[in-house]
Design an enzyme around this catalytic site. Structure first.
Site, PDB file in Angstrom:
ATOM      1  N   ARG A  14     -14.525   2.862   6.728  1.00  0.00           N
ATOM      2  CA  ARG A  14     -13.907   2.430   7.984  1.00  0.00           C
ATOM      3  C   ARG A  14     -14.132   3.442   9.103  1.00  0.00           C
ATOM      4  O   ARG A  14     -13.714   3.188  10.237  1.00  0.00           O
ATOM      5  CB  ARG A  14     -12.409   2.280   7.783  1.00  0.00           C
ATOM      6  CG  ARG A  14     -11.945   0.842   7.549  1.00  0.00           C
ATOM      7  CD  ARG A  14     -10.524   0.950   7.131  1.00  0.00           C
ATOM      8  NE  ARG A  14      -9.639  -0.093   7.480  1.00  0.00           N
ATOM      9  CZ  ARG A  14      -9.148  -0.967   6.587  1.00  0.00           C
ATOM     10  NH1 ARG A  14      -9.585  -0.996   5.360  1.00  0.00           N
ATOM     11  NH2 ARG A  14      -8.232  -1.831   6.961  1.00  0.00           N
ATOM     12  N   ARG A  50       3.796  -7.727   3.933  1.00  0.00           N
ATOM     13  CA  ARG A  50       3.450  -6.304   4.016  1.00  0.00           C
ATOM     14  C   ARG A  50       4.023  -5.707   5.299  1.00  0.00           C
ATOM     15  O   ARG A  50       4.007  -6.365   6.338  1.00  0.00           O
ATOM     16  CB  ARG A  50       1.916  -6.137   4.011  1.00  0.00           C
ATOM     17  CG  ARG A  50       1.314  -6.229   2.644  1.00  0.00           C
ATOM     18  CD  ARG A  50      -0.198  -6.312   2.660  1.00  0.00           C
ATOM     19  NE  ARG A  50      -0.886  -5.465   3.629  1.00  0.00           N
ATOM     20  CZ  ARG A  50      -2.206  -5.409   3.733  1.00  0.00           C
ATOM     21  NH1 ARG A  50      -2.978  -6.137   2.933  1.00  0.00           N
ATOM     22  NH2 ARG A  50      -2.787  -4.631   4.620  1.00  0.00           N
ATOM     23  N   ARG A  98       0.872 -14.050   6.747  1.00  0.00           N
ATOM     24  CA  ARG A  98       0.384 -13.719   5.399  1.00  0.00           C
ATOM     25  C   ARG A  98       1.524 -13.245   4.494  1.00  0.00           C
ATOM     26  O   ARG A  98       2.395 -12.503   4.926  1.00  0.00           O
ATOM     27  CB  ARG A  98      -0.668 -12.617   5.529  1.00  0.00           C
ATOM     28  CG  ARG A  98      -1.256 -12.197   4.203  1.00  0.00           C
ATOM     29  CD  ARG A  98      -2.578 -11.541   4.401  1.00  0.00           C
ATOM     30  NE  ARG A  98      -2.457 -10.153   4.797  1.00  0.00           N
ATOM     31  CZ  ARG A  98      -3.498  -9.326   4.892  1.00  0.00           C
ATOM     32  NH1 ARG A  98      -4.716  -9.773   4.662  1.00  0.00           N
ATOM     33  NH2 ARG A  98      -3.334  -8.075   5.256  1.00  0.00           N
ATOM     34  N   ARG A 110      -3.480  -2.110  14.262  1.00  0.00           N
ATOM     35  CA  ARG A 110      -4.588  -2.124  13.288  1.00  0.00           C
ATOM     36  C   ARG A 110      -5.871  -2.668  13.922  1.00  0.00           C
ATOM     37  O   ARG A 110      -6.972  -2.182  13.635  1.00  0.00           O
ATOM     38  CB  ARG A 110      -4.212  -2.969  12.062  1.00  0.00           C
ATOM     39  CG  ARG A 110      -3.169  -2.288  11.189  1.00  0.00           C
ATOM     40  CD  ARG A 110      -2.518  -3.264  10.235  1.00  0.00           C
ATOM     41  NE  ARG A 110      -3.415  -3.730   9.193  1.00  0.00           N
ATOM     42  CZ  ARG A 110      -3.211  -4.849   8.493  1.00  0.00           C
ATOM     43  NH1 ARG A 110      -2.173  -5.613   8.733  1.00  0.00           N
ATOM     44  NH2 ARG A 110      -4.064  -5.189   7.553  1.00  0.00           N
ATOM     45  N   LYS A 164     -11.671 -10.454   4.163  1.00  0.00           N
ATOM     46  CA  LYS A 164     -12.509  -9.604   3.300  1.00  0.00           C
ATOM     47  C   LYS A 164     -12.036  -9.652   1.841  1.00  0.00           C
ATOM     48  O   LYS A 164     -12.839  -9.780   0.929  1.00  0.00           O
ATOM     49  CB  LYS A 164     -12.481  -8.135   3.760  1.00  0.00           C
ATOM     50  CG  LYS A 164     -13.008  -7.899   5.151  1.00  0.00           C
ATOM     51  CD  LYS A 164     -13.043  -6.422   5.481  1.00  0.00           C
ATOM     52  CE  LYS A 164     -11.682  -5.756   5.547  1.00  0.00           C
ATOM     53  NZ  LYS A 164     -10.798  -6.251   6.629  1.00  0.00           N
TER      54      LYS A 164
END
Ligand code: AMP
Length: 214
Positions: A86, A158, A125, A169, A11
């Site tokens: 969300r 992160r 990531r 998540r 996204k």
């Protein structure tokens, strides 16, 4: 325009490409919250506990941040929302906020990626501490390990990109965000796009859908 999809669907990457393409502002609830965490504002301190566990930050905290950002935008051109709404209450609040401004949601694009790819994408990531640019240790490594190509900032993983938190998540997405997708689908606003391939290929699919539906 709203960009939806599970964590790791791309996204943020697509929102940045669309921002350039349409010359409209991109608003990311995750980026706004991470900025508040970095600055250690009261909101950031409150949000961090939830973010570290992979849970959603309470609606009222996110809503205040988004509302401020949307109201500040005086361009009149609209914006691309990434990571918001969300939950169903967030979607309802957005609808009311836009209505009050004489605006509306024009387009909701959901980016779809197989679950096993999401875990691979998120666990590899790395994010720049300074400018937020994202890399992947295997699929999109920086020129120099640990250093951002754009600003020489330090790359970090992160806390919520650790494997246990990723699973949490994804579960949160299924439980709390899928009802929002269903609502937009029922209203005929939802376009579903395959998120596998290069960022440019995915962008092309999104633009095709936008043009097809006006
Ligand atoms: P993201 O960068 O969009 O993956 O968001 C990172 C984290 O920020 C999420 O796991 C949540 O803890 C929090 N967050 C971002 N957007 C929202 C939202 N709309 N509602 C609640 N929490 C959010």
């Amino acid at each position: 325009m709203i960009l939806m999809g599970p964590p790791g669907a791309g996204k943020g990457t697509q929102a940045k490409l669309l921002e350039t393409h349409f010359q409209v502002r991109h608003i990311s609830s995750g980026d706004l919250l991470r900025m508040a965490v970095k600055k250690k504002t009261p909101l950031g301190i409150q949000a961090k506990r939830y973010m570290d566990r992979g849970e959603l930050v309470p609606d009222e905290v996110v809503l205040g941040t988004i509302e401020e950002c949307v109201r500040q935008d005086g361009s009149g051109k609209g914006f691309i929302l990434d990571g918001f709404p969300r939950t169903v209450p967030q979607a309802d609040a957005l609808c009311a906020l836009l209505h009050g401004m004489g605006a509306q949601v024009d387009d909701v694009t959901s980016i779809q990626v197989p679950r096993e790819d999401l875990v691979k994408r998120l666990s590899g990531r790395r994010t720049c501490r300074e400018c937020g640019t994202m890399y992947h240790v295997i699929f999109d490594p920086p020129r120099n390990a640990g250093i951002c190509n754009k600003c020489n900032g330090e790359l970090y993983q992160r806390d919520d990109d650790q494997e246990d938190t990723i699973i949490a998540r994804l579960e949160v997405y299924d439980r709390q965000t899928t009802p929002v997708l269903n609502q937009y689908r029922e209203r005929g606003l939802l376009r579903e796009v395959e998120g596998v391939g290069s960022p440019e290929q995915v962008l092309e699919r999104i633009l095709d859908q936008v043009h097809k539906h006006g």
